[in-house]
Design an enzyme around this catalytic site. Structure first.
Site, PDB file in Angstrom:
ATOM      1  CE  LYS A  63       1.743 -28.820 -26.205  1.00  0.00           C
ATOM      2  NZ  LYS A  63       0.314 -28.909 -26.370  1.00  0.00           N
TER       3      LYS A  63
ATOM      4  CE  LYS B 248       2.225 -26.551 -19.215  1.00  0.00           C
ATOM      5  NZ  LYS B 248       1.593 -26.254 -20.499  1.00  0.00           N
TER       6      LYS B 248
ATOM      7  CE  LYS C 153      -4.205 -31.927 -21.302  1.00  0.00           C
ATOM      8  NZ  LYS C 153      -5.571 -31.497 -21.305  1.00  0.00           N
TER       9      LYS C 153
END
Ligand code: TYM
Length: 339
Positions: free
Chosen positions: A118, A201, A204
């Site tokens: 991230k 993966k 969202k």
């Protein structure tokens, strides 16, 4: 030290950062519903404090918090059987989170792959919260002495860190106060993949909306996304082993199995030799059949936000009742003077 006996209790959470996608449903919510009303007390949370580890527009955060709550309710989480609330309404999460910031080691945090993914190359600009997040997640779980945590595969490392924190706390303070929680990662859909790239993966925050199925997508959109999903040219194999090295094919078979409550082997038995021209429409029909009632119910619930807020408030009240004595005892163990 021998482990104390703990009430069988499940805790899990979902971040309200953007809408819910199929991975959240199959990897988490559907399995949460399955654990409700059985051997466990079940506590499900909308973890809004985790969401702000990356920037969230305040109005959108409020809306997304209600939407995740609506997703839980529409999928079958029953507030009479499970405790359902949003994290920031129970301040004990932040308080225990601080204690665990002082238990977790920098070396452990530095190994967290999700932080690396991230934060990316620009880690200097990431928030301190994003880095500390797994210690708050440990607090979410251990504040309720949860014994089991159903999650998707991507959260496994964070639950392992929770176990490390429980063990270190117990060891350092010479106690057996915190349980060493078990991750529950089972079923065919613990890692739902991106529809355009079967090695990534589904999430969202992906670049293109075509990569994922959103819980709010209508029937036409779901059908279009599955039709355009990337696949290889070969037909479906006649054994599950034949899906090895075919990540996109494997993903669509796993999604079908999870939606239909059958195993990937059952799907192969039914569709072996079929081409994508036959399988994709069958998958789209199944997805619409299972997801449309949920999205319709979510829309109905979202039309009455005050009712969702009342449900979350009642859940928070129940959560505080369990959390308060556990936090108080933690403070006593640590030596916090309370006069
Ligand atoms: P979050 O909000 O990213 O995801 C919520 C749940 O959905 C699962 N999930 C998936 N499962 C299968 N395939 C996918 N593509 C997929 N995408 C998401 C996640 O594994 C997760 O179970 N840190 C957590 C939230 C959290 C939490 C907790 C979870 C905070 N405190 C305490 C359990 C216990 C997270 O960011 O999940």
């Amino acid at each position: 030290m021998t482990q104390a006996t703990f009430t069988p209790r499940v805790f899990s959470g979902i971040k309200p950062s953007g809408g819910l996608q199929l991975g959240n449903y199959l990897g988490a919510i559907k399995r949460f519903v399955g654990m409700q009303g059985g051997d466990f007390e079940t506590i499900y949370c909308v973890v809004d404090m985790h969401a702000i580890t990356v920037w969230q527009d305040p109005a959108e955060l409020c809306n997304a918090t209600r939407e995740v709550a609506a997703g839980y309710l529409a999928s079958g989480i029953d507030p009479a059987q499970s405790i359902l609330f949003n994290q920031s309404q129970v301040s004990a999460h932040a308080e225990l989170g601080w204690i665990f910031n002082c238990v977790a080691r920098l070396g452990w945090m530095n190994r967290m792959t999700q932080f690396k993914d991230k934060a990316g190359k620009n880690a200097e600009k990431a928030s301190l919260g994003l880095y500390a997040y797994p210690a708050l997640m440990a607090a979410d779980i251990l504040l309720y002495h949860a014994t089991h945590v159903p999650v998707g595969e991507d959260q496994k490392q964070h639950v392992e860190l929770t176990r490390d924190i429980a063990n270190k706390f117990n060891h350092d303070y010479g106690t057996d106060f915190f349980p060493v929680t078990e991750p529950v990662i089972d079923g065919p859909a613990t890692r739902v993949m991106n529809l355009r790239d079967g090695t990534k993966k589904m999430s969202k925050s992906g670049e293109s909306d075509m990569e994922r199925i959103n819980m709010t997508d209508d029937a036409d959109t779901i059908a279009r996304k599955f039709k355009k999903a990337r696949t290889d040219p070969a037909p479906l194999p006649d054994t599950v082993a034949g899906l090895a090295d075919r990540p996109e094919a494997r993903n669509l078979v796993d999604i079908y199995a999870a939606l239909a409550d059958i195993t990937p082997a059952d799907v192969i038995a039914q569709y072996s030799g079929a081409g994508w021209g036959a399988f994709k429409p069958a998958l789209a029909d199944l997805a619409v059949e299972k997801l449309a009632p949920i999205s319709t119910e979510m829309a109905r619930l979202m039309a009455d936000p005050a009712e969702i807020d009342r449900t979350l408030a009642a859940g928070a009240e129940k959560a505080r009742t369990i959390a308060a004595p556990i936090l108080a005892k933690t403070y006593d163990i640590v030596g916090m003077l309370r006069s």
